[in-house]
Motif scaffolding. Structure first.
Motif, PDB file in Angstrom:
ATOM      1  N   ARG A   4     -58.202   6.156 -81.768  1.00  0.00           N
ATOM      2  CA  ARG A   4     -56.972   5.761 -81.073  1.00  0.00           C
ATOM      3  C   ARG A   4     -57.027   4.290 -80.655  1.00  0.00           C
ATOM      4  O   ARG A   4     -57.964   3.855 -79.987  1.00  0.00           O
ATOM      5  CB  ARG A   4     -56.773   6.642 -79.845  1.00  0.00           C
ATOM      6  CG  ARG A   4     -55.695   6.163 -78.890  1.00  0.00           C
ATOM      7  CD  ARG A   4     -55.505   7.120 -77.734  1.00  0.00           C
ATOM      8  NE  ARG A   4     -54.652   8.246 -78.110  1.00  0.00           N
ATOM      9  CZ  ARG A   4     -54.335   9.254 -77.286  1.00  0.00           C
ATOM     10  NH1 ARG A   4     -54.841   9.283 -76.066  1.00  0.00           N
ATOM     11  NH2 ARG A   4     -53.542  10.226 -77.693  1.00  0.00           N
ATOM     12  N   ILE A   5     -55.992   3.554 -81.078  1.00  0.00           N
ATOM     13  CA  ILE A   5     -55.776   2.195 -80.580  1.00  0.00           C
ATOM     14  C   ILE A   5     -54.629   2.246 -79.583  1.00  0.00           C
ATOM     15  O   ILE A   5     -53.546   2.749 -79.894  1.00  0.00           O
ATOM     16  CB  ILE A   5     -55.421   1.220 -81.724  1.00  0.00           C
ATOM     17  CG1 ILE A   5     -56.631   0.977 -82.620  1.00  0.00           C
ATOM     18  CG2 ILE A   5     -54.917  -0.110 -81.162  1.00  0.00           C
ATOM     19  CD1 ILE A   5     -56.351   0.048 -83.787  1.00  0.00           C
ATOM     20  N   VAL A   6     -54.870   1.763 -78.386  1.00  0.00           N
ATOM     21  CA  VAL A   6     -53.793   1.577 -77.419  1.00  0.00           C
ATOM     22  C   VAL A   6     -53.295   0.142 -77.572  1.00  0.00           C
ATOM     23  O   VAL A   6     -54.074  -0.808 -77.534  1.00  0.00           O
ATOM     24  CB  VAL A   6     -54.268   1.853 -75.986  1.00  0.00           C
ATOM     25  CG1 VAL A   6     -53.242   1.349 -74.980  1.00  0.00           C
ATOM     26  CG2 VAL A   6     -54.498   3.343 -75.786  1.00  0.00           C
ATOM     27  N   TYR A   7     -51.986   0.019 -77.753  1.00  0.00           N
ATOM     28  CA  TYR A   7     -51.359  -1.248 -78.143  1.00  0.00           C
ATOM     29  C   TYR A   7     -50.406  -1.689 -77.035  1.00  0.00           C
ATOM     30  O   TYR A   7     -49.405  -1.024 -76.756  1.00  0.00           O
ATOM     31  CB  TYR A   7     -50.623  -1.006 -79.463  1.00  0.00           C
ATOM     32  CG  TYR A   7     -49.761  -2.112 -80.011  1.00  0.00           C
ATOM     33  CD1 TYR A   7     -50.306  -3.146 -80.760  1.00  0.00           C
ATOM     34  CD2 TYR A   7     -48.379  -2.081 -79.834  1.00  0.00           C
ATOM     35  CE1 TYR A   7     -49.497  -4.132 -81.313  1.00  0.00           C
ATOM     36  CE2 TYR A   7     -47.565  -3.057 -80.382  1.00  0.00           C
ATOM     37  CZ  TYR A   7     -48.131  -4.086 -81.115  1.00  0.00           C
ATOM     38  OH  TYR A   7     -47.318  -5.053 -81.665  1.00  0.00           O
ATOM     39  N   LEU A   8     -50.747  -2.790 -76.360  1.00  0.00           N
ATOM     40  CA  LEU A   8     -49.932  -3.324 -75.272  1.00  0.00           C
ATOM     41  C   LEU A   8     -49.250  -4.613 -75.718  1.00  0.00           C
ATOM     42  O   LEU A   8     -49.758  -5.335 -76.574  1.00  0.00           O
ATOM     43  CB  LEU A   8     -50.788  -3.630 -74.044  1.00  0.00           C
ATOM     44  CG  LEU A   8     -51.754  -2.565 -73.530  1.00  0.00           C
ATOM     45  CD1 LEU A   8     -52.434  -3.055 -72.260  1.00  0.00           C
ATOM     46  CD2 LEU A   8     -51.044  -1.254 -73.281  1.00  0.00           C
ATOM     47  N   GLY A   9     -48.122  -4.921 -75.088  1.00  0.00           N
ATOM     48  CA  GLY A   9     -47.463  -6.178 -75.423  1.00  0.00           C
ATOM     49  C   GLY A   9     -46.081  -6.273 -74.828  1.00  0.00           C
ATOM     50  O   GLY A   9     -45.674  -5.469 -73.984  1.00  0.00           O
ATOM     51  N   GLU A  10     -45.346  -7.271 -75.307  1.00  0.00           N
ATOM     52  CA  GLU A  10     -44.007  -7.570 -74.813  1.00  0.00           C
ATOM     53  C   GLU A  10     -43.010  -7.411 -75.961  1.00  0.00           C
ATOM     54  O   GLU A  10     -43.264  -6.653 -76.898  1.00  0.00           O
ATOM     55  CB  GLU A  10     -44.009  -8.991 -74.226  1.00  0.00           C
ATOM     56  CG  GLU A  10     -44.585 -10.007 -75.167  1.00  0.00           C
ATOM     57  CD  GLU A  10     -45.291 -11.185 -74.501  1.00  0.00           C
ATOM     58  OE1 GLU A  10     -45.574 -11.142 -73.290  1.00  0.00           O
ATOM     59  OE2 GLU A  10     -45.566 -12.146 -75.223  1.00  0.00           O
ATOM     60  N   SER A  11     -41.875  -8.103 -75.910  1.00  0.00           N
ATOM     61  CA  SER A  11     -40.825  -7.859 -76.900  1.00  0.00           C
ATOM     62  C   SER A  11     -41.243  -8.228 -78.319  1.00  0.00           C
ATOM     63  O   SER A  11     -40.825  -7.579 -79.282  1.00  0.00           O
ATOM     64  CB  SER A  11     -39.546  -8.611 -76.522  1.00  0.00           C
ATOM     65  OG  SER A  11     -39.790 -10.001 -76.402  1.00  0.00           O
ATOM     66  N   ALA A  12     -42.072  -9.271 -78.489  1.00  0.00           N
ATOM     67  CA  ALA A  12     -42.552  -9.613 -79.834  1.00  0.00           C
ATOM     68  C   ALA A  12     -43.409  -8.480 -80.385  1.00  0.00           C
ATOM     69  O   ALA A  12     -43.353  -8.162 -81.578  1.00  0.00           O
ATOM     70  CB  ALA A  12     -43.348 -10.914 -79.803  1.00  0.00           C
TER      71      ALA A  12
ATOM     72  N   VAL B 109     -51.930   4.868 -83.409  1.00  0.00           N
ATOM     73  CA  VAL B 109     -51.657   3.724 -82.533  1.00  0.00           C
ATOM     74  C   VAL B 109     -50.694   4.191 -81.451  1.00  0.00           C
ATOM     75  O   VAL B 109     -49.592   4.655 -81.754  1.00  0.00           O
ATOM     76  CB  VAL B 109     -51.050   2.546 -83.318  1.00  0.00           C
ATOM     77  CG1 VAL B 109     -50.674   1.409 -82.365  1.00  0.00           C
ATOM     78  CG2 VAL B 109     -52.018   2.057 -84.384  1.00  0.00           C
ATOM     79  N   VAL B 110     -51.118   4.113 -80.207  1.00  0.00           N
ATOM     80  CA  VAL B 110     -50.259   4.479 -79.080  1.00  0.00           C
ATOM     81  C   VAL B 110     -49.520   3.217 -78.638  1.00  0.00           C
ATOM     82  O   VAL B 110     -50.125   2.265 -78.137  1.00  0.00           O
ATOM     83  CB  VAL B 110     -51.076   5.057 -77.909  1.00  0.00           C
ATOM     84  CG1 VAL B 110     -50.150   5.394 -76.741  1.00  0.00           C
ATOM     85  CG2 VAL B 110     -51.837   6.292 -78.361  1.00  0.00           C
ATOM     86  N   ASP B 111     -48.229   3.218 -78.841  1.00  0.00           N
ATOM     87  CA  ASP B 111     -47.397   2.028 -78.621  1.00  0.00           C
ATOM     88  C   ASP B 111     -46.945   1.964 -77.162  1.00  0.00           C
ATOM     89  O   ASP B 111     -46.036   2.676 -76.743  1.00  0.00           O
ATOM     90  CB  ASP B 111     -46.186   2.088 -79.559  1.00  0.00           C
ATOM     91  CG  ASP B 111     -45.355   0.816 -79.521  1.00  0.00           C
ATOM     92  OD1 ASP B 111     -45.675  -0.083 -78.727  1.00  0.00           O
ATOM     93  OD2 ASP B 111     -44.384   0.725 -80.303  1.00  0.00           O
ATOM     94  N   LEU B 112     -47.585   1.087 -76.387  1.00  0.00           N
ATOM     95  CA  LEU B 112     -47.212   0.879 -74.986  1.00  0.00           C
ATOM     96  C   LEU B 112     -46.584  -0.500 -74.773  1.00  0.00           C
ATOM     97  O   LEU B 112     -46.497  -0.975 -73.637  1.00  0.00           O
ATOM     98  CB  LEU B 112     -48.437   1.027 -74.075  1.00  0.00           C
ATOM     99  CG  LEU B 112     -49.117   2.398 -74.044  1.00  0.00           C
ATOM    100  CD1 LEU B 112     -50.266   2.390 -73.038  1.00  0.00           C
ATOM    101  CD2 LEU B 112     -48.123   3.503 -73.690  1.00  0.00           C
ATOM    102  N   ALA B 113     -46.158  -1.150 -75.850  1.00  0.00           N
ATOM    103  CA  ALA B 113     -45.486  -2.444 -75.703  1.00  0.00           C
ATOM    104  C   ALA B 113     -44.146  -2.243 -75.006  1.00  0.00           C
ATOM    105  O   ALA B 113     -43.455  -1.248 -75.232  1.00  0.00           O
ATOM    106  CB  ALA B 113     -45.279  -3.094 -77.066  1.00  0.00           C
TER     107      ALA B 113
END
Length: 706
Positions: free
Chosen positions: A99-107, A138-142
């Motif tokens: 599992r990849i936890v993926y953090l970020g903003e609008s981009a 991939v867990v999308d937390l953006a």
């Protein structure tokens, strides 16, 4: 005991002076900054809910059960912000997959494509092509609009998801604004008061460095102790195509704004005359005066170096122009990764043995893989939809770089970008078309060139010509200045024809203006494909916006705003915004719609923006022809002018006010700006050439004319 600094002494002197003159409002703020104001000093309670990860809440039935069965579900109480996150109703707390936890903003969200096509989907598809569909996720937390604090909170909460790796793709929204606590505002104000904008900027960058270091250290504490690898993805900026709307120099500590204005006019003329050596000489003089804090100076030098084939020097000045926005609290500047943020992040990450995926470097290698070494292409519209949001190609390149790192980390295998890009999820033509349509709107509303806006319109039509009717419906509903988009009858047709992505963007769009650049671009692109959109738009404009016997208020932002950054409401508020239009440019343009068979009456109430002993002429032009010249001074003056029918176009017309530049010394204005900042007001950092209290146009009365 607290150290007594020069700043404390200066504030104490000002405090004594204000006590003598009973300036109570600012007095309270100085007391607060010096730590002398009585009040409640108890720490605030942390209201954060620890059973949340973003919008996902630990399911009620799982709270009393073991971790193995726990899951997080979207919290209905946060439904209003669901569109800012991945459209994923449930996240399991534990999984057998990598599992990849993926953090970020609008981009990182894939703004302008999301939710139909997102970077997290692309990253997952590439990794699954190597490890298997059931082996990795991939867990999308953006989150759209995520700032540094949001990233910090998410990183802390996401530990509960037991990731095998953490990816943080962020930095565009990292900055220091006017909404800070009193001690920090005092520090910023001291920098502005003592060293002008350069001192102000240095304090901002110092604060930002400290915030980034704290974030990296926190992430290392959370994940490093568990040997969970962390990758920081550094965003790139659309250097090739993006240009911030031009602005004049701020008040200069040298007091030489008038000299800067004269050099700017000469340098611009030299560029137009292709005298690039002369333009370079003049721009370098401007650079000394504005201390490298003005983007327009860097853009002039970038244009010179482009003509001279000096690509690396051009890049340096384009990046410097990007960085120059960090201190400008007066305008809305587009998000971007500042050099100070990038450099601090890379240095701090290396100390913590985390990993950096540097998109500026990745994109440079990708763009120049098959190019002449001297060419050195800059990132532009092929990789970006606007300032920082990636095109589908840009998304594939960025996600391939992230995937390549994790494949090497987990399997010890090395892959080039191109093969991995070929394994990624494909984007549909409809989604690509809609993304480019939104890019045209977004670029226009951020003041970009007509050529760039038309490029995105043409690309939208090339991908899927079904977008043509959507364009025309959008122009129809956007032409009404008095109603929000969702109240138009034509909006029902829009809702039926577009995806959730378009619905989300269009029906949450707050900025509304005359949109001449955008609509000209759309009609041009449509008519190249044989669709007669120009006449339809003209009829819509005449039907909804034509000047009549009732005065049309040209100070309504709809008629004068060309970008989000220059919109002025003119309504006034407690934050220090005056109840009139302020001319920050030597020329101000106002659009209106009329027929050319009848004279119009223009009424203007104006004054100079600076206090001068003498009056200065203000020229008024209709479609480029001078119709009047008003002698303006420090007092308001009202004048009514006839605009002859023969000067008018059938349809769109432009009124221009041309002010004369004669600027005084700036030291007092910098002090006033610093004082305003301490009072939590937006500091007035730019010269104002003129003020407009009234600017309206109406049809001339036929009877009185006869």
């Amino acid at each position: 005991m607290k150290e007594i600094t020069k700043a404390h002494i200066n504030r104490a002197d000002r405090l004594a002076n204000m006590m003598q003159h009973q300036e109570s409002k600012e007095l309270v703020h100085l007391l607060r900054q010096l730590g002398l104001e009585p009040g409640d000093t108890a720490p605030k309670k942390n209201s954060k809910q620890h059973n949340h990860i973003g919008i996902w809440k630990l399911a009620d039935q799982d709270k009393q059960q073991g971790v193995e069965s726990a899951a997080y579900e979207r919290d209905p109480a946060m439904a209003d912000v669901w569109p800012m996150w991945a459209q994923n109703p449930r996240i399991e707390a534990v999984t057998q997959k990598k599992r990849i936890v993926y953090l970020g903003e609008s981009a990182a969200r894939g703004f302008l494509y999301d939710p139909m096509y997102t970077p997290a989907q692309v990253l997952q598809s590439i990794l699954q092509s190597r490890f298997g569909e059931e082996e990795v996720e991939v867990v999308d937390l953006a989150r759209t609009n995520a700032d540094l604090t949001t990233i910090s909170e998410l990183a802390e909460a996401a530990v509960a998801l037991n990731p095998d790796a953490l990816v943080i793709f962020a930095g565009n929204n990292w900055g220091v604004g006017a909404n800070q606590d009193a001690p920090l505002l005092a520090t910023l104000a001291d920098g502005l008061r003592e060293q002008g904008v350069s001192g102000f900027r240095r304090q901002i960058e110092t604060c930002l460095e400290a915030d980034i270091k704290a974030l990296v250290d926190k992430v290392d504490d959370l994940y490093g102790k568990n040997d969970i690898p962390v990758s920081w993805v550094i965003p790139e900026f659309c250097l090739q195509d993006w240009r911030d709307p031009p602005s004049n120099a701020p008040w200069l500590v040298t007091g030489r704004n008038q000299q800067w204005q004269e050099l700017y006019a000469q340098a611009t003329a030299a560029i137009h005359e292709a005298k690039f050596d002369r333009a370079q000489e003049l721009a370098n003089q401007m650079l000394v005066l504005d201390e490298e804090n003005c983007s327009v100076t860097h853009y002039l030098l970038a244009e010179v170096y482009e003509q001279q084939g000096e690509t690396q020097k051009r890049r340096v000045h384009l990046q410097a122009a990007c960085d120059a926005a960090c201190w400008d609290f007066m305008r809305s500047n587009s998000p971007r990764m500042l050099s100070v943020s990038s450099n601090t992040l890379k240095a701090e990450v290396s100390l913590n043995k985390q990993h950096v995926i540097d998109l500026p470097e990745v994109f440079s290698q990708y763009l120049n893989a098959d190019s002449n070494a001297c060419e050195n292409k800059l990132p532009g519209r092929e990789l970006f939809l606007d300032y920082c949001h990636l095109s589908s190609e840009g998304i594939k390149v960025a996600m391939a770089a992230i995937a390549s790192h994790h494949i090497k980390l987990w399997a010890g295998e090395t892959f080039e970008l191109q093969p991995l890009m070929g394994k990624s999820t494909d984007i549909s033509l409809q989604t690509e078309s809609e993304g480019h349509f939104l890019a045209a709107i977004h670029n226009a509303h951020w003041g970009q060139s007509a050529e760039l806006v038309e490029y995105f319109c043409e690309q939208a039509l090339e991908k899927d010509q079904a977008i043509a009717e959507v364009m025309q419906l959008f122009m129809e509903v956007q032409t009404r200045s008095d109603l929000p988009l969702w109240m138009h009858k034509a909006s029902e047709q829009l809702m039926e024809q577009v995806s959730p992505n378009l619905q989300r963007y269009l029906f949450n769009m707050e900025f509304k203006c005359f949109d001449k650049v955008l609509f000209d671009a759309m009609t041009s692109a449509l008519e190249k494909r044989g669709i007669k959109a120009g006449q339809r738009l003209l009829e819509t404009r005449l039907s909804n916006l034509q000047v009549n016997e009732q005065a049309t208020d040209l100070l309504n932002p709809f008629f004068h705003s060309t970008a989000i950054s220059n919109a002025q409401t003119g309504k006034g508020n407690e934050g220090g915004t005056p109840a009139y239009f302020q001319a920050y440019d030597l020329q101000n343009h106002f659009s209106f719609v009329a027929r050319n068979d009848r004279d119009l009456l223009l009424t203007a109430t104006l004054r100079l923006g600076v206090q001068l002993a003498s009056e200065l002429p203000v020229k008024l032009l209709c479609n480029g022809a001078i119709i009047a010249e008003i002698q303006a001074g420090k007092r308001w003056k009202t004048q009514t002018i006839t605009m002859a029918a023969e000067l008018l176009n059938e349809g769109v017309n432009q009124l221009t006010l041309s002010w004369k530049s004669e600027l005084p010394q700036s030291e007092d204005r910098l002090k006033l700006a610093a004082n305003a900042l301490e009072l939590r007001q937006v500091p007035k950092l730019f010269p104002v050439f003129g003020n407009l209290f009234q600017l309206s146009v109406r049809q001339a009365d036929v009877a009185s004319k006869e």
